[in-house]
Design a protein around this motif. Sequence first.
Motif, PDB file in Angstrom:
ATOM      1  N   THR A 190     -14.197  -1.993  -5.869  1.00 49.41           N
ATOM      2  CA  THR A 190     -14.342  -0.757  -5.093  1.00 49.41           C
ATOM      3  C   THR A 190     -14.074  -1.092  -3.628  1.00 49.41           C
ATOM      4  O   THR A 190     -14.262  -2.222  -3.191  1.00 49.41           O
ATOM      5  N   GLY A 191     -13.616  -0.110  -2.878  1.00 50.35           N
ATOM      6  CA  GLY A 191     -13.467  -0.321  -1.439  1.00 50.35           C
ATOM      7  C   GLY A 191     -12.155  -0.967  -1.075  1.00 50.35           C
ATOM      8  O   GLY A 191     -11.082  -0.436  -1.348  1.00 50.35           O
ATOM      9  N   THR A 192     -12.213  -2.180  -0.484  1.00 46.80           N
ATOM     10  CA  THR A 192     -11.048  -2.826   0.096  1.00 46.80           C
ATOM     11  C   THR A 192     -10.989  -4.298  -0.294  1.00 46.80           C
ATOM     12  O   THR A 192     -12.016  -4.982  -0.316  1.00 46.80           O
ATOM     13  N   ALA A 193      -9.795  -4.768  -0.591  1.00 45.81           N
ATOM     14  CA  ALA A 193      -9.572  -6.190  -0.861  1.00 45.81           C
ATOM     15  C   ALA A 193      -8.579  -6.723   0.166  1.00 45.81           C
ATOM     16  O   ALA A 193      -7.618  -6.038   0.528  1.00 45.81           O
ATOM     17  N   THR A 194      -8.797  -7.953   0.643  1.00 45.69           N
ATOM     18  CA  THR A 194      -7.893  -8.556   1.623  1.00 45.69           C
ATOM     19  C   THR A 194      -7.546  -9.982   1.222  1.00 45.69           C
ATOM     20  O   THR A 194      -8.323 -10.666   0.550  1.00 45.69           O
ATOM     21  N   MET A 195      -6.369 -10.401   1.661  1.00 44.65           N
ATOM     22  CA  MET A 195      -5.908 -11.768   1.430  1.00 44.65           C
ATOM     23  C   MET A 195      -4.915 -12.109   2.535  1.00 44.65           C
ATOM     24  O   MET A 195      -4.131 -11.251   2.973  1.00 44.65           O
ATOM     25  N   THR A 196      -4.929 -13.339   3.017  1.00 45.42           N
ATOM     26  CA  THR A 196      -3.959 -13.763   4.023  1.00 45.42           C
ATOM     27  C   THR A 196      -2.856 -14.598   3.372  1.00 45.42           C
ATOM     28  O   THR A 196      -3.037 -15.154   2.284  1.00 45.42           O
ATOM     29  N   TYR A 197      -1.722 -14.680   4.083  1.00 40.62           N
ATOM     30  CA  TYR A 197      -0.603 -15.479   3.598  1.00 40.62           C
ATOM     31  C   TYR A 197       0.226 -15.956   4.780  1.00 40.62           C
ATOM     32  O   TYR A 197       0.123 -15.430   5.896  1.00 40.62           O
ATOM     33  N   SER A 198       1.070 -16.951   4.532  1.00 46.70           N
ATOM     34  CA  SER A 198       1.973 -17.464   5.559  1.00 46.70           C
ATOM     35  C   SER A 198       3.245 -17.977   4.905  1.00 46.70           C
ATOM     36  O   SER A 198       3.285 -18.224   3.690  1.00 46.70           O
ATOM     37  N   VAL A 199       4.313 -18.131   5.719  1.00 46.42           N
ATOM     38  CA  VAL A 199       5.607 -18.572   5.205  1.00 46.42           C
ATOM     39  C   VAL A 199       6.314 -19.435   6.251  1.00 46.42           C
ATOM     40  O   VAL A 199       5.856 -19.569   7.386  1.00 46.42           O
ATOM     41  N   LYS A 200       7.468 -19.947   5.875  1.00 43.35           N
ATOM     42  CA  LYS A 200       8.334 -20.699   6.790  1.00 43.35           C
ATOM     43  C   LYS A 200       9.782 -20.271   6.579  1.00 43.35           C
ATOM     44  O   LYS A 200      10.115 -19.556   5.624  1.00 43.35           O
ATOM     45  N   GLY A 201      10.647 -20.765   7.484  1.00 45.08           N
ATOM     46  CA  GLY A 201      12.085 -20.610   7.305  1.00 45.08           C
ATOM     47  C   GLY A 201      12.654 -21.818   6.611  1.00 45.08           C
ATOM     48  O   GLY A 201      11.986 -22.474   5.808  1.00 45.08           O
ATOM     49  N   ARG A 202      13.914 -22.154   6.932  1.00 32.73           N
ATOM     50  CA  ARG A 202      14.605 -23.257   6.269  1.00 32.73           C
ATOM     51  C   ARG A 202      15.051 -24.306   7.289  1.00 32.73           C
ATOM     52  O   ARG A 202      15.415 -23.967   8.413  1.00 32.73           O
ATOM     53  N   THR A 203      15.051 -25.559   6.867  1.00 35.63           N
ATOM     54  CA  THR A 203      15.579 -26.646   7.692  1.00 35.63           C
ATOM     55  C   THR A 203      17.047 -26.877   7.346  1.00 35.63           C
ATOM     56  O   THR A 203      17.423 -26.886   6.172  1.00 35.63           O
ATOM     57  N   VAL A 204      17.869 -27.040   8.397  1.00 31.11           N
ATOM     58  CA  VAL A 204      19.291 -27.305   8.215  1.00 31.11           C
ATOM     59  C   VAL A 204      19.641 -28.612   8.924  1.00 31.11           C
ATOM     60  O   VAL A 204      19.231 -28.830  10.073  1.00 31.11           O
ATOM     61  N   LYS A 205      20.417 -29.460   8.250  1.00 30.02           N
ATOM     62  CA  LYS A 205      20.858 -30.730   8.830  1.00 30.02           C
ATOM     63  C   LYS A 205      22.378 -30.742   8.951  1.00 30.02           C
ATOM     64  O   LYS A 205      23.087 -30.052   8.207  1.00 30.02           O
ATOM     65  N   ASP A 206      22.882 -31.541   9.904  1.00 27.22           N
ATOM     66  CA  ASP A 206      24.328 -31.686  10.031  1.00 27.22           C
ATOM     67  C   ASP A 206      24.831 -32.743   9.049  1.00 27.22           C
ATOM     68  O   ASP A 206      24.072 -33.287   8.234  1.00 27.22           O
ATOM     69  N   VAL A 207      26.118 -33.050   9.112  1.00 28.13           N
ATOM     70  CA  VAL A 207      26.719 -33.975   8.143  1.00 28.13           C
ATOM     71  C   VAL A 207      26.158 -35.392   8.257  1.00 28.13           C
ATOM     72  O   VAL A 207      26.260 -36.184   7.317  1.00 28.13           O
ATOM     73  N   ASN A 208      25.548 -35.686   9.403  1.00 23.36           N
ATOM     74  CA  ASN A 208      24.965 -37.011   9.605  1.00 23.36           C
ATOM     75  C   ASN A 208      23.480 -37.060   9.267  1.00 23.36           C
ATOM     76  O   ASN A 208      22.827 -38.081   9.477  1.00 23.36           O
ATOM     77  N   GLY A 209      22.954 -35.952   8.774  1.00 26.66           N
ATOM     78  CA  GLY A 209      21.543 -35.906   8.399  1.00 26.66           C
ATOM     79  C   GLY A 209      20.606 -35.565   9.532  1.00 26.66           C
ATOM     80  O   GLY A 209      19.385 -35.586   9.361  1.00 26.66           O
ATOM     81  N   LYS A 210      21.160 -35.225  10.704  1.00 25.45           N
ATOM     82  CA  LYS A 210      20.321 -34.858  11.847  1.00 25.45           C
ATOM     83  C   LYS A 210      19.873 -33.400  11.715  1.00 25.45           C
ATOM     84  O   LYS A 210      20.674 -32.515  11.390  1.00 25.45           O
ATOM     85  N   ILE A 211      18.610 -33.150  11.983  1.00 30.78           N
ATOM     86  CA  ILE A 211      18.084 -31.789  11.903  1.00 30.78           C
ATOM     87  C   ILE A 211      18.620 -30.963  13.065  1.00 30.78           C
ATOM     88  O   ILE A 211      18.445 -31.336  14.231  1.00 30.78           O
ATOM     89  N   ILE A 212      19.270 -29.862  12.760  1.00 31.92           N
ATOM     90  CA  ILE A 212      19.782 -28.970  13.805  1.00 31.92           C
ATOM     91  C   ILE A 212      19.059 -27.617  13.786  1.00 31.92           C
ATOM     92  O   ILE A 212      19.117 -26.872  14.764  1.00 31.92           O
ATOM     93  N   GLU A 213      18.407 -27.307  12.663  1.00 29.44           N
ATOM     94  CA  GLU A 213      17.563 -26.117  12.567  1.00 29.44           C
ATOM     95  C   GLU A 213      16.276 -26.540  11.872  1.00 29.44           C
ATOM     96  O   GLU A 213      16.283 -26.800  10.668  1.00 29.44           O
ATOM     97  N   PRO A 214      15.147 -26.611  12.588  1.00 31.19           N
ATOM     98  CA  PRO A 214      13.945 -27.252  12.041  1.00 31.19           C
ATOM     99  C   PRO A 214      12.951 -26.302  11.375  1.00 31.19           C
ATOM    100  O   PRO A 214      11.809 -26.677  11.130  1.00 31.19           O
ATOM    101  N   TYR A 215      13.355 -25.085  11.053  1.00 28.25           N
ATOM    102  CA  TYR A 215      12.385 -24.027  10.750  1.00 28.25           C
ATOM    103  C   TYR A 215      11.688 -24.163   9.399  1.00 28.25           C
ATOM    104  O   TYR A 215      10.776 -23.408   9.090  1.00 28.25           O
ATOM    105  N   GLY A 216      12.108 -25.143   8.580  1.00 26.59           N
ATOM    106  CA  GLY A 216      11.406 -25.397   7.332  1.00 26.59           C
ATOM    107  C   GLY A 216      10.293 -26.420   7.462  1.00 26.59           C
ATOM    108  O   GLY A 216       9.533 -26.649   6.511  1.00 26.59           O
ATOM    109  N   ASP A 217      10.173 -27.021   8.644  1.00 28.48           N
ATOM    110  CA  ASP A 217       9.071 -27.966   8.876  1.00 28.48           C
ATOM    111  C   ASP A 217       7.754 -27.199   8.910  1.00 28.48           C
ATOM    112  O   ASP A 217       7.682 -26.044   9.360  1.00 28.48           O
ATOM    113  N   THR A 218       6.691 -27.851   8.464  1.00 27.69           N
ATOM    114  CA  THR A 218       5.380 -27.216   8.421  1.00 27.69           C
ATOM    115  C   THR A 218       4.914 -26.763   9.799  1.00 27.69           C
ATOM    116  O   THR A 218       4.127 -25.818   9.917  1.00 27.69           O
TER     117      THR A 218
END
Length: 522
Positions: A461-489
Motif C-alpha cells: 500500500t502507499g509508495t515504493a521506492t528504489m534507487t539505481y545508477s548507470v555508466k557510459g562506455r569506455t573507448v580505447k584507441d588502436v594502441n589501447g589508450k583510453i580516449i573516452e573513460p565513461y565506462g570506468d566506475t
Amino acid sequence: MKKNFKGLSLMSLVFVLLTNFVYAQTDSTEVASIYGFYSYSSSLMNASSAPELSIQGNASHTATGVQLTPASSGQFGGLFINGRTFTSVNGLHVEFEYDMKNGAPLSGTYGDGLSFFLYDGAVTNPVIGAAGAGLGYSYNRAMNTYASLRKAGLTGAYLGIALDEFGNFKSKRFQGDARVNGISGVTWGQATSHVTLRGAKGAVINSNGLGDGYTGYPVLVTRTTLSNTGAVGRVLQSDRSYLATSNTLPSLFDLRNNAGEFRKVYLDLIPHFITPTTTDGFDIKVDIQTAQNGTPINVINYYHYKTSVPYTENANPQVTDFDTSNTEGTPTDQTLNATVPAVLKLGFAASTGAAYQQQIIRNVKLTLPYAAVTNDDVTSTCKLQPVNIPVFNNDIAYKGPISITTPPTGSSANIDYSTFSFTKTSDTDLTLYRKKVTPQGTWTYNKSTGIVTFNPSSGFTGTATMTYSVKGRTVKDVNGKIIEPYGDTAYRSVPATITVNLKTTGCVYSVISNRMVTQGVK
C-alpha cells in the motif's frame, strides 16, 4: 512514464510474470575505478550524524540543510566535507543549492555572502580562513592595534569560489584592521553580487606580516550578476594586470534570492590539455540556476586556472604589520604555485557583518565532469499488477573525448545497459544489483531492454521506492589508450530514485470464474 498491465487477463499476467522471471538479470560485479574516484552526494538535511562532515563557528545542522550563518550580524560559519577525498586527475563536477534570505542591509546591500572551496586532501584538520570579506577563504592581516583580527587563510587552500553578495571578497584593502591583496582602482558598474574566484595559498615572503597563510589567494576572475554594462568584471592576466571581462549574461539576477527559494550552482573543473597526455591546471566554469527547472546562467566561462599564476601582492606595509603604522609599502611581483593536489577535499563558509542574512546550503553532489546523469522516475500501478518502467528515457551518458572546445555529447543512447545497478551498499560497492526484494514488492532489471519491473507484494500500500545508477562506455584507441573513460566506475552516476505509487481508483481487475471448476465436480 508508461503504466502497463491495466486490465490484464489472468493468462496475460502469468505470461508477463514468467517473462520477467526468465529475462531478469542476475547480480554481477564491476571493476574498481582505475582513477580511485567515487561520487558523493548528501542532502545536508539533518546531517549532524554524517561522519564525513564537520562544522565550525556559527554553522549548524537544520532540517533544510546546513545553516552557515543565521540572520544576525557578526556571524561566521563553515562546513568541511573532511571525511572524503577526491582524486583530481580527471577534474571535478560539483553541484549544490544555496539560500540567502532574511536579515538587514547596509546601504541597501545584504551581506556578506558564502564561499565554496577546494583544499589539499592531505590536510587532516583544516582551519577556516578570515571572516567578513574573506568569506572563510582568504587571509586578513592587520597592524598591532587590531592584532586580534589577524587570520590566516584556509589551510591547504587550492581554489575558492565566492557568491559575494556584498562585493568585498574581490577587493584589495590596506587599512589598519584589514590588509589583503586584490583588485583596486576600478569604478565598478556594479560592485555587489559578484561571483569571484581566488587562487591557492601563497609562499612565505617575509617575517614582517607576509608569512605562512598570509600571502597568495589572489583574485583570478570576478563577474557581477547584476549588469552587462560598464565595469562588470575583471580577469587576471599573465603580466599581473587585470583585464575587463567581456562576456554577456543572458539574464541578470541578484545572488541573493529575495523570495527565499533555493538556487543551484554548477561548477566544472575540466583538465586543460596542452598535449594529448599533458595538462596544465583546469578550465573552470560556473553556472547558476535561478529558477527551478530553469536554464542555468553561465557566469564564469572556462577560466584557465594554470599551475603557475603570476600575481601582485599589493597590500604590503612599508615596514611591517607588527607595529602601529598604517603606511602602505610597495607592491611586489609574485608567482603562485598552484600545482593541483593529487587529492582534494571540499567545504563551504559564510560570514555576515553590519549587513547580514541567513545563508544555507543543501543537496551537494560531486562527480566527475561528464559522468552519467540519472534522473528520478515516478509512476503508479494497481494492486498486484506489475509495472514496467523505462528508466533510461530521462537519463544520459556521454560520448567523445573530453574537451571544452568540442565537449562530449550526452544522450540516453550512450548508456551501457550492462552497468545498471539497484541500490549499492556504499560508494565503493562493486556489486551490480539486478534484483531487489523489499516488503513493498520485487524489483527486477532486464539488461537486454533496459526496463525495470516492479511487482507489488500482496500487502503493498502507499509508495515504493528504489534507487539505481548507470555508466557510459569506455573507448580505447588502436594502441589501447583510453580516449573516452565513461565506462570506468568513477563515471557512475549519482543514484536516482524510482517511485511507484499505488493507485486506489481507475483499476480493472480480472475476475476468475469458479464455473469450470464446479462443472468438473462429480
